[in-house]
Design an enzyme around this catalytic site. Structure first.
Site, PDB file in Angstrom:
ATOM      1  N   GLY A 192       0.805  -1.232   0.000  1.00 55.23           N
ATOM      2  CA  GLY A 192       0.000   0.000   0.000  1.00 55.23           C
ATOM      3  C   GLY A 192       0.830   1.270   0.000  1.00 55.23           C
ATOM      4  O   GLY A 192       0.321   2.345   0.304  1.00 55.23           O
ATOM      5  N   ASP A 219       4.314  -3.351   3.039  1.00 56.37           N
ATOM      6  CA  ASP A 219       5.097  -2.945   1.864  1.00 56.37           C
ATOM      7  C   ASP A 219       6.548  -3.273   2.171  1.00 56.37           C
ATOM      8  O   ASP A 219       6.853  -3.856   3.232  1.00 56.37           O
ATOM      9  CB  ASP A 219       4.910  -1.438   1.552  1.00 56.37           C
ATOM     10  CG  ASP A 219       5.122  -1.136   0.057  1.00 56.37           C
ATOM     11  OD1 ASP A 219       6.241  -1.390  -0.439  1.00 56.37           O
ATOM     12  OD2 ASP A 219       4.189  -0.672  -0.616  1.00 56.37           O
ATOM     13  N   PHE A 258       6.264  -9.613  -1.111  1.00 53.37           N
ATOM     14  CA  PHE A 258       5.103 -10.419  -1.504  1.00 53.37           C
ATOM     15  C   PHE A 258       5.436 -11.563  -2.458  1.00 53.37           C
ATOM     16  O   PHE A 258       4.580 -12.393  -2.743  1.00 53.37           O
ATOM     17  CB  PHE A 258       3.943  -9.564  -2.012  1.00 53.37           C
ATOM     18  CG  PHE A 258       4.229  -8.576  -3.107  1.00 53.37           C
ATOM     19  CD1 PHE A 258       5.014  -8.878  -4.198  1.00 53.37           C
ATOM     20  CD2 PHE A 258       3.632  -7.308  -3.055  1.00 53.37           C
ATOM     21  CE1 PHE A 258       5.247  -7.954  -5.207  1.00 53.37           C
ATOM     22  CE2 PHE A 258       3.852  -6.372  -4.063  1.00 53.37           C
ATOM     23  CZ  PHE A 258       4.670  -6.709  -5.137  1.00 53.37           C
ATOM     24  N   HIS A 282      -1.351  -5.121 -11.738  1.00 53.64           N
ATOM     25  CA  HIS A 282      -1.038  -4.544 -13.060  1.00 53.64           C
ATOM     26  C   HIS A 282       0.469  -4.315 -13.259  1.00 53.64           C
ATOM     27  O   HIS A 282       0.890  -4.000 -14.362  1.00 53.64           O
ATOM     28  CB  HIS A 282      -1.845  -3.251 -13.307  1.00 53.64           C
ATOM     29  CG  HIS A 282      -1.245  -2.007 -12.714  1.00 53.64           C
ATOM     30  ND1 HIS A 282      -1.566  -0.746 -13.163  1.00 53.64           N
ATOM     31  CD2 HIS A 282      -0.348  -1.807 -11.701  1.00 53.64           C
ATOM     32  CE1 HIS A 282      -0.899   0.155 -12.468  1.00 53.64           C
ATOM     33  NE2 HIS A 282      -0.155  -0.457 -11.580  1.00 53.64           N
TER      34      HIS A 282
END
Ligand SMILES: C[S@@+](CC[C@H](N)C(=O)[O-])C[C@H]1O[C@@H](n2cnc3c(N)ncnc32)[C@H](O)[C@@H]1O
Length: 398
Positions: A242, A266, A288, A307
């Protein structure tokens, strides 16, 4: 001289524009109507503009971008915004730049209406100038100019070398060709020598939705996500990657009474630079690709993450996210563009190519989202288009 066809086409488009702006109903003030009216206004321009001039103006438009980037270097937008009027000579003496250079750079910006011209070499700020004096806008200008233009320039050459294959390798795309590296952009920006790029990027991410409305203002969050029993011990909302927490803060502004745990995840150095978070937000570092987010949350939110990657990397990320989701309870909320198969708006079509040149990644159509998420073992509960041309919401569960 204007031809009869040009006159009739422009008149038809102008009549449509006047009709939509004259409509006083509530729907005429919607975001969707604003975006549609803008498209019609562009139709008026396109019918009056001739391809010979239009294409030249477009071909030369990198010079506008160059003038904007140079004015950011000089802090010229601040100098112009702080005074009622300011002369090229004053800007030159405040910045140490050549007055002739200032005049030439600002000539293109006044011709575009981005700076107001008040006389020969005299300037004033308008809404564009003030916008370009904004910290978040300047993050965008630096990031896109410095990091996206070189890969864009080399893209046709790379296509030729690769037999016009769609770029999907984050270690061998246009970015790597332009910057002579084998690293994907995020690890590359994390190198100490790239810290200015890193800061510009994260500043850009704080505001990179442009003026499009945040999902918290239009998506029925309570009804679709927060109904039913909630486990008080588990996080209510986890923002995965985020950034500096801007989306979480918008959520909390919209739902100040919502109790529960809110978690921002993050890369560690991004979390360290998130200095304006409310105390109730927990920061948890994550990679991640290697780790799962905190377990059992009601909502896992991901904006502008999927994306950033082609499908293989998305599967790795989604596998880690689904490992933390509780069946029948957790929901994954993806806030990304859902491209229409035809009639794609300009901005999201351009955004798709931006993802290509920076990351060998892509914006996805509804069909592509469905096949990606079902292959990742997720069930799509709903896909919702944002008002106007913004990013949609996809709700998925195990
Ligand atoms: C395009 S930004 C989106 C940020 C935020 N979600 C938003 O919409 O503004 C991508 C984010 O992914 C983060 N990121 C990149 N690689 C990551 C990794 N391996 N693990 C965790 N976060 C990562 C970046 O630090 C950045 O904050």
């Amino acid at each position: 001289m204007i031809t009869e066809i040009e006159r009739i086409e422009a008149l038809e488009a102008a009549k449509k524009l006047v009709a939509s702006l004259s409509d006083e109903s509530e729907s005429s003030r919607s975001e969707a109507n604003r975006v549609q009216s803008l498209k019609t206004a562009n139709d008026v321009i396109r019918s009056l503009e001739r391809p010979e001039d239009g294409l030249l103006k477009f071909a030369y438009s990198p010079t506008v971008w160059m003038a904007i980037r140079s004015c950011v270097h000089l802090d010229a937008f601040k100098i112009i915004s702080e005074k009622e009027t300011v002369s090229a000579g004053e800007i030159a003496s405040l910045t140490g730049a050549d007055e002739t250079l200032i005049r030439r750079l600002l000539r293109v910006l006044t011709s575009y209406g981005y700076v107001a011209e008040k006389g020969d070499g005299v300037y004033a700020a308008n809404k564009w100038t003030r916008h370009m004096d904004n910290r978040l806008t300047q993050g965008m200008i630096k990031f896109i100019y410095d990091l996206a233009l070189p890969p864009t320039a080399v893209a046709p050459e790379l296509f030729k070398e690769t037999g016009f294959k769609n770029p999907v390798d984050p270690e061998a795309g246009t970015f790597q060709k332009a910057f002579n590296t084998k690293m994907p952009i995020f690890p590359w920006m994390a190198l100490p020598e790239n810290k200015d790029h890193w800061d510009a990027a994260n500043t850009f991410f704080e505001g990179d939705r442009g003026s499009r409305p945040s999902w918290v203002t239009w998506f029925p969050i309570k009804e679709k996500l927060l109904s039913g029993s909630i486990d008080d011990q588990a996080p209510l909302l986890v923002d995965i990657a985020g950034g500096r927490g801007h989306d979480l803060m918008e959520f909390l502004d919209q739902f100040p009474d919502e109790t529960g745990r809110f978690v921002l995840q993050d890369q560690p150095q991004v979390l360290d630079s998130a200095t304006t978070l409310p105390a109730k937000v927990e920061k948890r570092p994550i990679n991640f690709f290697k780790e799962s987010p905190v377990e059992g949350a009601k909502v896992y939110f991901m904006k502008f993450i999927i994306h950033d990657y082609a499908d293989p990397d998305c599967f790795t990320i989604l596998r880690n996210v689904t490992a933390s989701m509780k069946k029948g309870y957790s929901k994954l909320v993806i806030n990304d563009f859902i491209l229409p198969d035809t009639g794609c708006p300009i901005l999201s079509a351009e955004w798709d190519l931006m993802m290509m040149v920076l990351l060998s990644a892509m914006e996805r159509t509804e069909t592509q989202w469905k096949s990606l998420l079902s292959a990742a073992g997720l069930t799509i509960e709903g896909m919702y288009q944002a008002p106007g041309d913004g990013q949609g919401i996809i709700v998925a569960s195990l």
